[in-house]
Design a protein around this motif. Structure first.
Motif, PDB file in Angstrom:
ATOM      1  N   ARG A 221     -39.774 149.792 -28.072  1.00 47.93           N
ATOM      2  CA  ARG A 221     -38.903 148.942 -28.881  1.00 47.93           C
ATOM      3  C   ARG A 221     -38.640 149.600 -30.243  1.00 47.93           C
ATOM      4  O   ARG A 221     -37.502 149.624 -30.712  1.00 47.93           O
ATOM      5  N   CYS A 380     -35.461 148.989 -24.686  1.00 43.37           N
ATOM      6  CA  CYS A 380     -36.769 148.754 -25.289  1.00 43.37           C
ATOM      7  C   CYS A 380     -37.699 148.195 -24.214  1.00 43.37           C
ATOM      8  O   CYS A 380     -37.294 147.941 -23.083  1.00 43.37           O
ATOM      9  N   SER A 390     -31.500 143.809 -28.255  1.00 41.87           N
ATOM     10  CA  SER A 390     -32.770 144.421 -28.673  1.00 41.87           C
ATOM     11  C   SER A 390     -33.028 144.150 -30.152  1.00 41.87           C
ATOM     12  O   SER A 390     -32.121 143.941 -30.930  1.00 41.87           O
TER      13      SER A 390
END
Length: 390
Positions: A221, A380, A390
């Motif tokens: 991420r 991610c 995201s």
């Protein structure tokens, strides 16, 4: 030998002629003021410069080519980078800015290319990882791959058809945080190295911008959302008809090793495969420094592949050494360095890039649209794409 970096005293007649720049020197009639040196390479040095013509403080990277290289750069490279309207899907992933000018030094005239600033070399990330493991985590390499593939797809599309020719570790950079206050604070806290004089010439050591640092073990991420990776090194880019530059290493792409060498868009894909392997394992795929025939033989053995029949009349192919059965294959080397499932996925991707016959390699468009490895590099850990939530 007396210079710590580029040989400033060697002239254009020697094949060099670097621009002997100094801190606070102005360029283009006073518009740009040099703030620090960012780096240098075989044909140029690059400097961070303040642009006084902007209403607010603004910084550019000025790549100044050697006097020996400038004429070729102006006639071959600038038309590609500036006159062709390359529409990059993610302009932040490339340093090109469409502006150039000339400067004069004791060595002659120099072509100067204005670019967005770049920061720390990506090799620093790999070096930090190697203190703990062989290469980078797979998700980091997947992310890196998709950034490069997107740039190559923009260069390779049917309206542009430009070969990058520099898909190598040294041309990957981490883009600095260029917000005004952040960059000004970084420059004030990390002033330029002290200038010295050697043979009557100002000598300045490189200081890449380091105000955006990443960790080699950042989770997916963080990597997808905050890493700003740049593919630089456009100095050897060319359009059709593609011609290999003598003495330039295309990561030993097989077609460039022949007695009658060729290169093209698929050469970029080969170089991508070599780079991905290096990032995954921490070691280069190919190690031979012998004759072109010996290097081609190593490629054959590592890939367990066949030499195209159309090459059999070429002197390099005719001088191939006997097969070395002790050479570890691509698949074996991957499995020795990364987990089995990850090795299998990486192998499937690499076999689309590392094909001896250039015609058999995947295109950048195919990799971008169809390949799962590249697709995984956009996501991610929760599965959302960067263009989504995201």
């Amino acid at each position: 030998e007396s210079f710590p970096e580029e040989p400033l005293s060697l002239s254009a007649a020697d094949g060099f002629g670097y621009f002997p720049a100094d801190i606070n020197q102005t360029l283009r009639g006073g518009r740009y003021t040099i703030v620090r040196k960012l780096g240098w390479g075989p044909r140029s040095s690059t400097w961070l410069a303040w642009d006084k013509d902007r209403d607010d403080p603004w910084y550019w990277a000025i790549q100044i080519f050697t006097a020996a290289a400038s004429e070729e750069v102006e006639t071959k490279l600038l038309p590609i980078l500036i006159e062709r309207k390359i529409d990059f899907a993610d302009p932040s992933a490339v340093p090109i800015y469409p502006e150039s000018f000339r400067e004069t030094s004791i060595h002659g005239e120099h072509v100067c290319l204005v670019m967005k600033p770049y920061g720390l070399p990506f090799s620093d990330v790999l070096r930090d990882a190697k203190s703990r493991r062989a290469g980078l985590p797979v998700h980091v390499v997947e992310f890196t791959t998709q950034v490069i593939v997107e740039v190559l797809n923009d260069l390779h599309n049917e309206n542009v058809r430009v070969m990058h020719a520099g898909v190598k570790l040294e041309n990957l950079k981490i883009r600095p945080n260029t917000f005004r206050n952040n960059l000004q604070t970084h420059i004030s806290e990390s002033p330029p190295a002290k200038m010295q004089t050697i043979d009557g010439l100002p000598v300045v050591c490189s200081q890449p911008l380091a105000n955006n640092k990443v960790k080699w073990n950042d989770p997916m991420r963080t990597v997808v959302n905050t890493w700003m990776l740049v593919l630089a090194g456009f100095g050897h880019a060319q359009g059709a008809p593609y011609t290999p530059e003598g003495g330039f290493d295309y990561s030993s792409a097989p077609e460039t090793l022949l007695e009658n060498p060729t290169c093209g868009l698929s050469t970029d894909i080969w170089m991508l495969g070599c780079l991905v392997f290096h990032l995954l394992t921490g070691s280069p795929l190919l190690t031979s420094t012998g004759t072109p025939s010996e290097r081609l033989g190593e490629i054959r053995d590592v890939l367990q592949g066949w030499i195209p029949s159309s090459w059999l009349g070429d002197a390099t192919a005719q001088a191939l050494p006997n097969k070395d059965t002790s050479t570890r294959s691509l698949e074996q080397r991957l499995k020795q360095n990364i987990k089995k499932d990850d090795a299998s996925a990486a192998y499937r991707f690499l076999r689309k890039c590392l094909v001896i016959d250039p015609a058999g390699r995947a295109s950048s468009r195919y990799l971008l649209l169809e390949d799962q490895w590249v697709e995984d590099g956009r996501q991610c850990s929760c599965g959302f794409k960067t263009l989504g939530l995201s």
